[in-house]
Design a protein around this motif. Structure first.
Motif, PDB file in Angstrom:
ATOM      1  N   ASP A  12     -27.973  47.357  38.462  1.00 42.64           N
ATOM      2  CA  ASP A  12     -27.295  46.716  37.343  1.00 42.64           C
ATOM      3  C   ASP A  12     -26.229  45.787  37.933  1.00 42.64           C
ATOM      4  O   ASP A  12     -25.579  46.124  38.929  1.00 42.64           O
ATOM      5  CB  ASP A  12     -26.661  47.821  36.478  1.00 42.64           C
ATOM      6  N   SER A  13     -26.046  44.612  37.345  1.00 42.86           N
ATOM      7  CA  SER A  13     -25.156  43.614  37.938  1.00 42.86           C
ATOM      8  C   SER A  13     -23.711  44.107  38.085  1.00 42.86           C
ATOM      9  O   SER A  13     -23.055  43.791  39.077  1.00 42.86           O
ATOM     10  CB  SER A  13     -25.208  42.304  37.148  1.00 42.86           C
ATOM     11  N   ASN A  14     -23.211  44.880  37.139  1.00 42.26           N
ATOM     12  CA  ASN A  14     -21.837  45.399  37.260  1.00 42.26           C
ATOM     13  C   ASN A  14     -21.718  46.376  38.426  1.00 42.26           C
ATOM     14  O   ASN A  14     -20.747  46.342  39.177  1.00 42.26           O
ATOM     15  CB  ASN A  14     -21.383  46.070  35.963  1.00 42.26           C
ATOM     16  N   LEU A  15     -22.692  47.258  38.565  1.00 41.63           N
ATOM     17  CA  LEU A  15     -22.686  48.207  39.675  1.00 41.63           C
ATOM     18  C   LEU A  15     -22.809  47.461  41.000  1.00 41.63           C
ATOM     19  O   LEU A  15     -22.090  47.748  41.960  1.00 41.63           O
ATOM     20  CB  LEU A  15     -23.815  49.227  39.518  1.00 41.63           C
ATOM     21  N   PHE A  16     -23.720  46.488  41.055  1.00 40.95           N
ATOM     22  CA  PHE A  16     -23.872  45.706  42.280  1.00 40.95           C
ATOM     23  C   PHE A  16     -22.558  45.028  42.662  1.00 40.95           C
ATOM     24  O   PHE A  16     -22.123  45.103  43.810  1.00 40.95           O
ATOM     25  CB  PHE A  16     -24.974  44.642  42.144  1.00 40.95           C
ATOM     26  N   GLU A  17     -21.934  44.346  41.713  1.00 41.19           N
ATOM     27  CA  GLU A  17     -20.682  43.629  42.002  1.00 41.19           C
ATOM     28  C   GLU A  17     -19.600  44.584  42.479  1.00 41.19           C
ATOM     29  O   GLU A  17     -18.810  44.238  43.359  1.00 41.19           O
ATOM     30  CB  GLU A  17     -20.214  42.834  40.781  1.00 41.19           C
ATOM     31  N   SER A  18     -19.562  45.788  41.922  1.00 49.08           N
ATOM     32  CA  SER A  18     -18.574  46.778  42.342  1.00 49.08           C
ATOM     33  C   SER A  18     -18.786  47.176  43.804  1.00 49.08           C
ATOM     34  O   SER A  18     -17.840  47.212  44.596  1.00 49.08           O
ATOM     35  CB  SER A  18     -18.654  48.011  41.440  1.00 49.08           C
ATOM     36  N   ILE A  19     -20.031  47.455  44.174  1.00 46.65           N
ATOM     37  CA  ILE A  19     -20.340  47.829  45.562  1.00 46.65           C
ATOM     38  C   ILE A  19     -20.062  46.662  46.502  1.00 46.65           C
ATOM     39  O   ILE A  19     -19.434  46.825  47.549  1.00 46.65           O
ATOM     40  CB  ILE A  19     -21.803  48.312  45.684  1.00 46.65           C
ATOM     41  N   LYS A  20     -20.506  45.473  46.121  1.00 44.76           N
ATOM     42  CA  LYS A  20     -20.275  44.288  46.958  1.00 44.76           C
ATOM     43  C   LYS A  20     -18.785  44.075  47.168  1.00 44.76           C
ATOM     44  O   LYS A  20     -18.338  43.840  48.301  1.00 44.76           O
ATOM     45  CB  LYS A  20     -20.899  43.050  46.308  1.00 44.76           C
ATOM     46  N   TYR A  21     -18.014  44.134  46.107  1.00 44.82           N
ATOM     47  CA  TYR A  21     -16.578  43.901  46.210  1.00 44.82           C
ATOM     48  C   TYR A  21     -15.920  44.908  47.158  1.00 44.82           C
ATOM     49  O   TYR A  21     -15.102  44.545  47.992  1.00 44.82           O
ATOM     50  CB  TYR A  21     -15.930  43.966  44.823  1.00 44.82           C
ATOM     51  N   LYS A  22     -16.304  46.177  47.041  1.00 48.26           N
ATOM     52  CA  LYS A  22     -15.684  47.229  47.854  1.00 48.26           C
ATOM     53  C   LYS A  22     -16.026  47.103  49.333  1.00 48.26           C
ATOM     54  O   LYS A  22     -15.283  47.585  50.190  1.00 48.26           O
ATOM     55  CB  LYS A  22     -16.094  48.604  47.339  1.00 48.26           C
ATOM     56  N   ILE A  23     -17.140  46.456  49.645  1.00 49.17           N
ATOM     57  CA  ILE A  23     -17.545  46.322  51.050  1.00 49.17           C
ATOM     58  C   ILE A  23     -17.231  44.931  51.597  1.00 49.17           C
ATOM     59  O   ILE A  23     -16.496  44.785  52.568  1.00 49.17           O
ATOM     60  CB  ILE A  23     -19.041  46.658  51.222  1.00 49.17           C
ATOM     61  N   VAL A  24     -17.761  43.910  50.978  1.00 47.48           N
ATOM     62  CA  VAL A  24     -17.629  42.555  51.509  1.00 47.48           C
ATOM     63  C   VAL A  24     -16.178  42.080  51.507  1.00 47.48           C
ATOM     64  O   VAL A  24     -15.747  41.397  52.433  1.00 47.48           O
ATOM     65  CB  VAL A  24     -18.543  41.577  50.731  1.00 47.48           C
ATOM     66  N   TYR A  25     -15.433  42.446  50.487  1.00 47.27           N
ATOM     67  CA  TYR A  25     -14.054  41.955  50.377  1.00 47.27           C
ATOM     68  C   TYR A  25     -13.012  42.982  50.806  1.00 47.27           C
ATOM     69  O   TYR A  25     -11.830  42.787  50.608  1.00 47.27           O
ATOM     70  CB  TYR A  25     -13.786  41.473  48.953  1.00 47.27           C
ATOM     71  N   SER A  26     -13.451  44.050  51.429  1.00 47.97           N
ATOM     72  CA  SER A  26     -12.523  45.091  51.870  1.00 47.97           C
ATOM     73  C   SER A  26     -11.674  44.602  53.032  1.00 47.97           C
ATOM     74  O   SER A  26     -12.168  43.966  53.964  1.00 47.97           O
ATOM     75  CB  SER A  26     -13.295  46.338  52.312  1.00 47.97           C
ATOM     76  N   THR A  27     -10.402  44.925  52.970  1.00 47.99           N
ATOM     77  CA  THR A  27      -9.531  44.654  54.111  1.00 47.99           C
ATOM     78  C   THR A  27      -9.277  45.930  54.909  1.00 47.99           C
ATOM     79  O   THR A  27      -8.567  45.900  55.910  1.00 47.99           O
ATOM     80  CB  THR A  27      -8.181  44.073  53.642  1.00 47.99           C
ATOM     81  N   ASN A  28      -9.880  47.038  54.470  1.00 44.76           N
ATOM     82  CA  ASN A  28      -9.642  48.329  55.125  1.00 44.76           C
ATOM     83  C   ASN A  28     -10.830  48.870  55.909  1.00 44.76           C
ATOM     84  O   ASN A  28     -10.696  49.853  56.620  1.00 44.76           O
ATOM     85  CB  ASN A  28      -9.245  49.382  54.080  1.00 44.76           C
ATOM     86  N   ILE A  29     -11.979  48.256  55.763  1.00 42.78           N
ATOM     87  CA  ILE A  29     -13.169  48.787  56.429  1.00 42.78           C
ATOM     88  C   ILE A  29     -13.000  48.683  57.950  1.00 42.78           C
ATOM     89  O   ILE A  29     -12.504  47.683  58.454  1.00 42.78           O
ATOM     90  CB  ILE A  29     -14.454  48.080  55.941  1.00 42.78           C
ATOM     91  N   LYS A  30     -13.373  49.735  58.627  1.00 44.24           N
ATOM     92  CA  LYS A  30     -13.263  49.766  60.087  1.00 44.24           C
ATOM     93  C   LYS A  30     -14.623  49.377  60.679  1.00 44.24           C
ATOM     94  O   LYS A  30     -15.585  50.120  60.570  1.00 44.24           O
ATOM     95  CB  LYS A  30     -12.833  51.151  60.555  1.00 44.24           C
ATOM     96  N   TRP A  31     -14.669  48.196  61.292  1.00 40.75           N
ATOM     97  CA  TRP A  31     -15.895  47.682  61.872  1.00 40.75           C
ATOM     98  C   TRP A  31     -15.969  48.045  63.353  1.00 40.75           C
ATOM     99  O   TRP A  31     -14.982  47.997  64.059  1.00 40.75           O
ATOM    100  CB  TRP A  31     -15.956  46.161  61.732  1.00 40.75           C
ATOM    101  N   ASN A  32     -17.167  48.372  63.796  1.00 42.89           N
ATOM    102  CA  ASN A  32     -17.433  48.622  65.214  1.00 42.89           C
ATOM    103  C   ASN A  32     -18.230  47.450  65.771  1.00 42.89           C
ATOM    104  O   ASN A  32     -19.292  47.122  65.255  1.00 42.89           O
ATOM    105  CB  ASN A  32     -18.230  49.921  65.400  1.00 42.89           C
ATOM    106  N   LEU A  33     -17.708  46.845  66.818  1.00 45.70           N
ATOM    107  CA  LEU A  33     -18.390  45.737  67.468  1.00 45.70           C
ATOM    108  C   LEU A  33     -19.547  46.274  68.295  1.00 45.70           C
ATOM    109  O   LEU A  33     -19.391  47.222  69.067  1.00 45.70           O
ATOM    110  CB  LEU A  33     -17.419  44.986  68.382  1.00 45.70           C
ATOM    111  N   ASN A  34     -20.725  45.671  68.122  1.00 43.24           N
ATOM    112  CA  ASN A  34     -21.912  46.018  68.899  1.00 43.24           C
ATOM    113  C   ASN A  34     -22.315  44.799  69.711  1.00 43.24           C
ATOM    114  O   ASN A  34     -22.611  43.748  69.145  1.00 43.24           O
ATOM    115  CB  ASN A  34     -23.071  46.418  67.979  1.00 43.24           C
TER     116      ASN A  34
END
Length: 163
Positions: A12-34
């Motif tokens: 559903d578009s609302n659910l998708f946008e919520s997940i996208k926002y929480k991941i793509v626009y997160s300033t807190n996600i801890k990324w591991n360089l590979n």
């Protein structure tokens, strides 16, 4: 199972946008360089990962964010879930072919943003990165990823390995 199933507008578009926002626009996600995309010893570029679930247990608070997506996939047992981020490059870089593990299981890739990057299978099938698209495939099929050139930040997807 050498079949690739593509489903657009998976959530559903609302659910998708919520997940996208929480991941793509997160300033807190801890990324591991590979260093090395197709394997840790490959000389085919870099990418960043955030592992959500590994060795049969959640290992990130992002598990809760993607749980509705996981319910749609409906696995019997999860092996690994990770978010992949491929930074934008000047030219598209194709990474090396690889498989996801050495035991038969199932896989899905969920695309979080639109860009000109692709998932390419050794049989020549090319899957475009279209947001809210999921592909289901046999992870023993040789496949590779690419970078993108047309997004200001990069290419995001979530990779699921499960039984």
């Amino acid at each position: 199972m050498n079949k690739i199933e593509i489903i657009d507008d998976y959530l559903d578009s609302n659910l998708f946008e919520s997940i996208k926002y929480k991941i793509v626009y997160s300033t807190n996600i801890k990324w591991n360089l590979n260093i090395g995309v197709s394997s840790s010893t490959a000389n085919d570029g870099i990418y960043f990962t955030h592992v959500i679930y590994n060795k049969f247990k959640p290992c990130s608070e992002y598990f809760d964010y993607i749980f509705p997506l996981l319910q749609m996939i409906n696995p019997f047992c999860i092996s690994r879930i990770k978010i992949n981020f491929y930074p934008t490059t000047e030219k598209i870089i194709e990474h090396g072919f690889h498989t996801d593990g050495d035991v038969p299981h199932k896989a899905a890739i969920f695309y979080l943003n639109n860009n000109n990057g692709k998932t390419i299978f050794s049989d020549g099938t090319e899957i475009e990165s279209i947001q809210n698209r999921v592909i289901f495939f046999d992870p023993m099929m040789s496949h590779k990823s690419t970078t993108c050139t047309d997004d200001s930040v990069g290419r995001y997807n979530i990779n699921f390995n499960y039984f």
